[in-house]
Design a protein around this motif. Sequence first.
Motif, mmCIF file in Angstrom:
data_model
loop_
_atom_site.group_PDB
_atom_site.id
_atom_site.type_symbol
_atom_site.label_atom_id
_atom_site.label_comp_id
_atom_site.label_asym_id
_atom_site.label_seq_id
_atom_site.Cartn_x
_atom_site.Cartn_y
_atom_site.Cartn_z
ATOM 1 N N ASP A 47 3.949 -30.107 39.400
ATOM 2 C CA ASP A 47 2.818 -29.345 39.929
ATOM 3 C C ASP A 47 1.543 -29.769 39.192
ATOM 4 O O ASP A 47 1.453 -29.635 37.973
ATOM 5 N N VAL A 48 0.590 -30.318 39.934
ATOM 6 C CA VAL A 48 -0.605 -30.919 39.335
ATOM 7 C C VAL A 48 -1.866 -30.411 40.025
ATOM 8 O O VAL A 48 -1.881 -30.239 41.236
ATOM 9 N N ASN A 49 -2.913 -30.185 39.256
ATOM 10 C CA ASN A 49 -4.262 -29.957 39.786
ATOM 11 C C ASN A 49 -5.130 -31.139 39.391
ATOM 12 O O ASN A 49 -5.113 -31.565 38.230
ATOM 13 N N GLY A 64 0.270 -25.353 26.579
ATOM 14 C CA GLY A 64 1.216 -25.050 25.519
ATOM 15 C C GLY A 64 2.607 -24.764 26.077
ATOM 16 O O GLY A 64 2.800 -24.650 27.289
ATOM 17 N N PHE A 65 3.583 -24.627 25.186
ATOM 18 C CA PHE A 65 4.979 -24.431 25.579
ATOM 19 C C PHE A 65 5.131 -23.185 26.454
ATOM 20 O O PHE A 65 4.649 -22.116 26.106
ATOM 21 N N GLY A 66 5.786 -23.353 27.576
ATOM 22 C CA GLY A 66 6.026 -22.249 28.495
ATOM 23 C C GLY A 66 4.861 -21.945 29.412
ATOM 24 O O GLY A 66 4.959 -21.083 30.278
ATOM 25 N N GLY A 67 3.756 -22.642 29.238
ATOM 26 C CA GLY A 67 2.565 -22.392 30.039
ATOM 27 C C GLY A 67 2.599 -23.135 31.356
ATOM 28 O O GLY A 67 3.668 -23.504 31.865
ATOM 29 N N GLY A 68 1.437 -23.330 31.898
ATOM 30 C CA GLY A 68 1.322 -24.020 33.176
ATOM 31 C C GLY A 68 -0.023 -24.709 33.275
ATOM 32 O O GLY A 68 -0.888 -24.557 32.407
ATOM 33 N N LYS A 69 -0.192 -25.435 34.345
ATOM 34 C CA LYS A 69 -1.415 -26.210 34.562
ATOM 35 C C LYS A 69 -2.655 -25.322 34.546
ATOM 36 O O LYS A 69 -2.588 -24.130 34.827
ATOM 37 N N ARG A 87 7.537 -30.556 33.453
ATOM 38 C CA ARG A 87 8.829 -30.395 34.118
ATOM 39 C C ARG A 87 9.642 -29.324 33.394
ATOM 40 O O ARG A 87 9.621 -29.234 32.172
ATOM 41 N N GLY A 88 10.283 -28.494 34.192
ATOM 42 C CA GLY A 88 11.085 -27.408 33.642
ATOM 43 C C GLY A 88 10.337 -26.101 33.495
ATOM 44 O O GLY A 88 10.923 -25.091 33.113
ATOM 45 N N PHE A 89 9.038 -26.072 33.786
ATOM 46 C CA PHE A 89 8.258 -24.845 33.718
ATOM 47 C C PHE A 89 7.708 -24.502 35.100
ATOM 48 O O PHE A 89 7.343 -25.397 35.870
ATOM 49 N N LYS A 90 7.657 -23.233 35.403
ATOM 50 C CA LYS A 90 7.030 -22.694 36.606
ATOM 51 C C LYS A 90 7.340 -23.502 37.870
ATOM 52 O O LYS A 90 8.501 -23.692 38.208
ATOM 53 N N LYS A 91 6.305 -23.990 38.582
ATOM 54 C CA LYS A 91 6.529 -24.684 39.860
ATOM 55 C C LYS A 91 6.971 -26.138 39.697
ATOM 56 O O LYS A 91 7.152 -26.837 40.676
#
Length: 169
Positions: A5-7, A29-34, A57-61
């Motif tokens: 998932d990229v912006n 940061g760890f567990g965060g998102g874009k 990879r492995g987080f959220k969307k």
Amino acid sequence: GTPIDVNVVLPNEEEFGPGPYPLAMYFHGFGGGKEGFGGDLKRFTDAGMAAFSMTERGFKKSCGKVQAINALNAVTPGACDKGFIHLMDSRYEVRDAQYFAGLLADEGLIQPKKIGTVGASYGGAKSMSLAALRNRIMLEDGSLAPWKSPDGKDMEIAVAAPIVPPTDF
């Protein structure tokens, strides 16, 4: 093959011209998102740079939530088979960013040797890793190769500004 998932945001063409632009990569940061399109990404575009932020990879969307995994696998069975977090492994998470920057270079949107990277904590570790590799990628077997875009352009990190990466500890 792992969906990420990229912006991506580009500067105002009327103000800064048609590009290609320098690129700022911003990592969470760890567990965060874009990052969203405002805030830090806007700060870069206001200065005339293209910017992108991605969910690791492995987080959220990016194969991190059950709903995302099910939706991605419904379109492409097995899409998330390698979508789990690899804890900043240069063969996966770091290479994901390098691959995406290469795509932007091939589209003529960015300058392939004017790339900056910044991130805090886990994102700072990614920024450090990209800086250490500079103009190389790490292949799945751990060997190093020149960093080239998918179409063969030479790619290189020009500057890195990691914020409180694990190396600070």
